[in-house]
Design a protein around this motif. Structure first.
Motif, PDB file in Angstrom:
ATOM      1  N   GLU A 185      -3.649  -4.284  11.519  1.00 24.26           N
ATOM      2  CA  GLU A 185      -5.000  -4.704  11.898  1.00 24.26           C
ATOM      3  C   GLU A 185      -5.514  -3.983  13.153  1.00 24.26           C
ATOM      4  O   GLU A 185      -6.654  -3.527  13.191  1.00 24.26           O
ATOM      5  CB  GLU A 185      -5.025  -6.217  12.119  1.00 24.26           C
ATOM      6  CG  GLU A 185      -6.399  -6.787  12.302  1.00 24.26           C
ATOM      7  CD  GLU A 185      -7.274  -6.719  11.057  1.00 24.26           C
ATOM      8  OE1 GLU A 185      -8.469  -6.424  11.216  1.00 24.26           O
ATOM      9  OE2 GLU A 185      -6.766  -6.948   9.951  1.00 24.26           O
ATOM     10  N   ALA A 186      -4.675  -3.880  14.187  1.00 30.20           N
ATOM     11  CA  ALA A 186      -5.119  -3.262  15.445  1.00 30.20           C
ATOM     12  C   ALA A 186      -5.456  -1.784  15.273  1.00 30.20           C
ATOM     13  O   ALA A 186      -6.421  -1.286  15.848  1.00 30.20           O
ATOM     14  CB  ALA A 186      -4.059  -3.446  16.527  1.00 30.20           C
ATOM     15  N   ASN A 187      -4.660  -1.075  14.484  1.00 29.10           N
ATOM     16  CA  ASN A 187      -4.891   0.359  14.270  1.00 29.10           C
ATOM     17  C   ASN A 187      -5.873   0.635  13.138  1.00 29.10           C
ATOM     18  O   ASN A 187      -6.280   1.769  12.946  1.00 29.10           O
ATOM     19  CB  ASN A 187      -3.575   1.072  13.958  1.00 29.10           C
ATOM     20  CG  ASN A 187      -2.641   1.106  15.127  1.00 29.10           C
ATOM     21  OD1 ASN A 187      -3.021   0.825  16.253  1.00 29.10           O
ATOM     22  ND2 ASN A 187      -1.386   1.440  14.869  1.00 29.10           N
ATOM     23  N   LYS A 188      -6.184  -0.401  12.355  1.00 31.40           N
ATOM     24  CA  LYS A 188      -7.045  -0.242  11.179  1.00 31.40           C
ATOM     25  C   LYS A 188      -6.511   0.862  10.276  1.00 31.40           C
ATOM     26  O   LYS A 188      -7.257   1.726   9.794  1.00 31.40           O
ATOM     27  CB  LYS A 188      -8.482   0.067  11.585  1.00 31.40           C
ATOM     28  CG  LYS A 188      -9.106  -0.956  12.504  1.00 31.40           C
ATOM     29  CD  LYS A 188      -9.884  -1.946  11.703  1.00 31.40           C
ATOM     30  CE  LYS A 188     -10.682  -2.874  12.605  1.00 31.40           C
ATOM     31  NZ  LYS A 188     -10.152  -4.192  12.695  1.00 31.40           N
ATOM     32  N   ALA A 189      -5.182   0.822  10.054  1.00 28.11           N
ATOM     33  CA  ALA A 189      -4.547   1.860   9.254  1.00 28.11           C
ATOM     34  C   ALA A 189      -3.375   1.284   8.467  1.00 28.11           C
ATOM     35  O   ALA A 189      -2.774   0.285   8.859  1.00 28.11           O
ATOM     36  CB  ALA A 189      -4.043   2.982  10.153  1.00 28.11           C
ATOM     37  N   CYS A 190      -3.071   1.935   7.361  1.00 27.05           N
ATOM     38  CA  CYS A 190      -1.884   1.588   6.581  1.00 27.05           C
ATOM     39  C   CYS A 190      -0.673   2.214   7.264  1.00 27.05           C
ATOM     40  O   CYS A 190      -0.703   3.385   7.641  1.00 27.05           O
ATOM     41  CB  CYS A 190      -2.004   2.120   5.154  1.00 27.05           C
ATOM     42  SG  CYS A 190      -3.331   1.328   4.206  1.00 27.05           S
ATOM     43  N   MET A 191       0.367   1.414   7.452  1.00 31.21           N
ATOM     44  CA  MET A 191       1.589   1.884   8.111  1.00 31.21           C
ATOM     45  C   MET A 191       2.758   1.719   7.140  1.00 31.21           C
ATOM     46  O   MET A 191       2.773   0.780   6.337  1.00 31.21           O
ATOM     47  CB  MET A 191       1.866   1.061   9.373  1.00 31.21           C
ATOM     48  CG  MET A 191       0.696   0.943  10.335  1.00 31.21           C
ATOM     49  SD  MET A 191       0.358   2.425  11.247  1.00 31.21           S
ATOM     50  CE  MET A 191       1.725   2.461  12.348  1.00 31.21           C
ATOM     51  N   THR A 192       3.744   2.582   7.241  1.00 34.60           N
ATOM     52  CA  THR A 192       4.932   2.490   6.401  1.00 34.60           C
ATOM     53  C   THR A 192       5.795   1.322   6.852  1.00 34.60           C
ATOM     54  O   THR A 192       6.020   1.130   8.044  1.00 34.60           O
ATOM     55  CB  THR A 192       5.750   3.795   6.487  1.00 34.60           C
ATOM     56  OG1 THR A 192       4.912   4.875   6.079  1.00 34.60           O
ATOM     57  CG2 THR A 192       6.976   3.745   5.607  1.00 34.60           C
ATOM     58  N   CYS A 193       6.272   0.540   5.886  1.00 34.13           N
ATOM     59  CA  CYS A 193       7.164  -0.580   6.197  1.00 34.13           C
ATOM     60  C   CYS A 193       8.482  -0.047   6.757  1.00 34.13           C
ATOM     61  O   CYS A 193       8.972   0.997   6.305  1.00 34.13           O
ATOM     62  CB  CYS A 193       7.468  -1.390   4.935  1.00 34.13           C
ATOM     63  SG  CYS A 193       6.090  -2.378   4.328  1.00 34.13           S
ATOM     64  N   PRO A 194       9.064  -0.758   7.727  1.00 26.45           N
ATOM     65  CA  PRO A 194      10.372  -0.339   8.220  1.00 26.45           C
ATOM     66  C   PRO A 194      11.429  -0.549   7.140  1.00 26.45           C
ATOM     67  O   PRO A 194      11.263  -1.385   6.251  1.00 26.45           O
ATOM     68  CB  PRO A 194      10.616  -1.258   9.424  1.00 26.45           C
ATOM     69  CG  PRO A 194       9.729  -2.430   9.208  1.00 26.45           C
ATOM     70  CD  PRO A 194       8.561  -1.950   8.399  1.00 26.45           C
ATOM     71  N   ALA A 195      12.502   0.216   7.224  1.00 26.50           N
ATOM     72  CA  ALA A 195      13.598   0.074   6.259  1.00 26.50           C
ATOM     73  C   ALA A 195      14.249  -1.294   6.423  1.00 26.50           C
ATOM     74  O   ALA A 195      14.450  -1.766   7.535  1.00 26.50           O
ATOM     75  CB  ALA A 195      14.632   1.178   6.476  1.00 26.50           C
ATOM     76  N   ALA A 196      14.552  -1.928   5.302  1.00 28.73           N
ATOM     77  CA  ALA A 196      15.219  -3.235   5.337  1.00 28.73           C
ATOM     78  C   ALA A 196      16.662  -3.044   5.802  1.00 28.73           C
ATOM     79  O   ALA A 196      17.370  -2.162   5.310  1.00 28.73           O
ATOM     80  CB  ALA A 196      15.181  -3.882   3.960  1.00 28.73           C
ATOM     81  N   GLN A 197      17.079  -3.843   6.778  1.00 30.91           N
ATOM     82  CA  GLN A 197      18.448  -3.787   7.287  1.00 30.91           C
ATOM     83  C   GLN A 197      19.316  -4.737   6.477  1.00 30.91           C
ATOM     84  O   GLN A 197      18.944  -5.881   6.241  1.00 30.91           O
ATOM     85  CB  GLN A 197      18.477  -4.191   8.763  1.00 30.91           C
ATOM     86  CG  GLN A 197      17.639  -3.313   9.661  1.00 30.91           C
ATOM     87  CD  GLN A 197      18.163  -1.882   9.699  1.00 30.91           C
ATOM     88  OE1 GLN A 197      19.354  -1.643   9.826  1.00 30.91           O
ATOM     89  NE2 GLN A 197      17.263  -0.931   9.570  1.00 30.91           N
TER      90      GLN A 197
END
Length: 97
Positions: free
Chosen positions: A35-47
């Motif tokens: 929301e803050a960047n108004k951009a799609c971000m890649t999900c972090p890898a699941a640990q």
């Protein structure tokens, strides 16, 4: 005249210098909307958590829609400062190196 048309097309394509922003519906699988960047971000890898022997993993989505892994219900993992000891089937403090 042709050069003016090309220049006009270039300005429209560039958005007149406006910064491009994504919308939540623009995000692909494996991405979440920041929301803050108004951009799609890649999900972090699941640990992968440390689960007791014989326990499997469950994959679920967090509030952002990103995948996370947890031990199956009833199969709590070891605390961050412990390791699973297969010979005793329990969580123990790691031995000093």
């Amino acid at each position: 005249m042709k050069k003016w048309m090309q220049a006009a097309v270039m300005l429209v394509m560039m958005g007149c210098g406006a910064e491009a922003t994504d919308r939540p519906e623009d995000c692909r699988p494996g991405e979440f909307y920041h929301e803050a960047n108004k951009a799609c971000m890649t999900c972090p890898a699941a640990q992968e958590p440390q689960c007791r022997e014989g326990c499997g993993l469950e994959i679920y989505e967090d509030q952002r829609g990103c995948p996370l892994a947890r031990c199956e219900a009833g199969c709590e993992g070891c605390a961050d400062d412990e390791v699973y000891e297969a010979s005793t089937n329990q969580c123990v403090a790691p031995e000093p190196a």
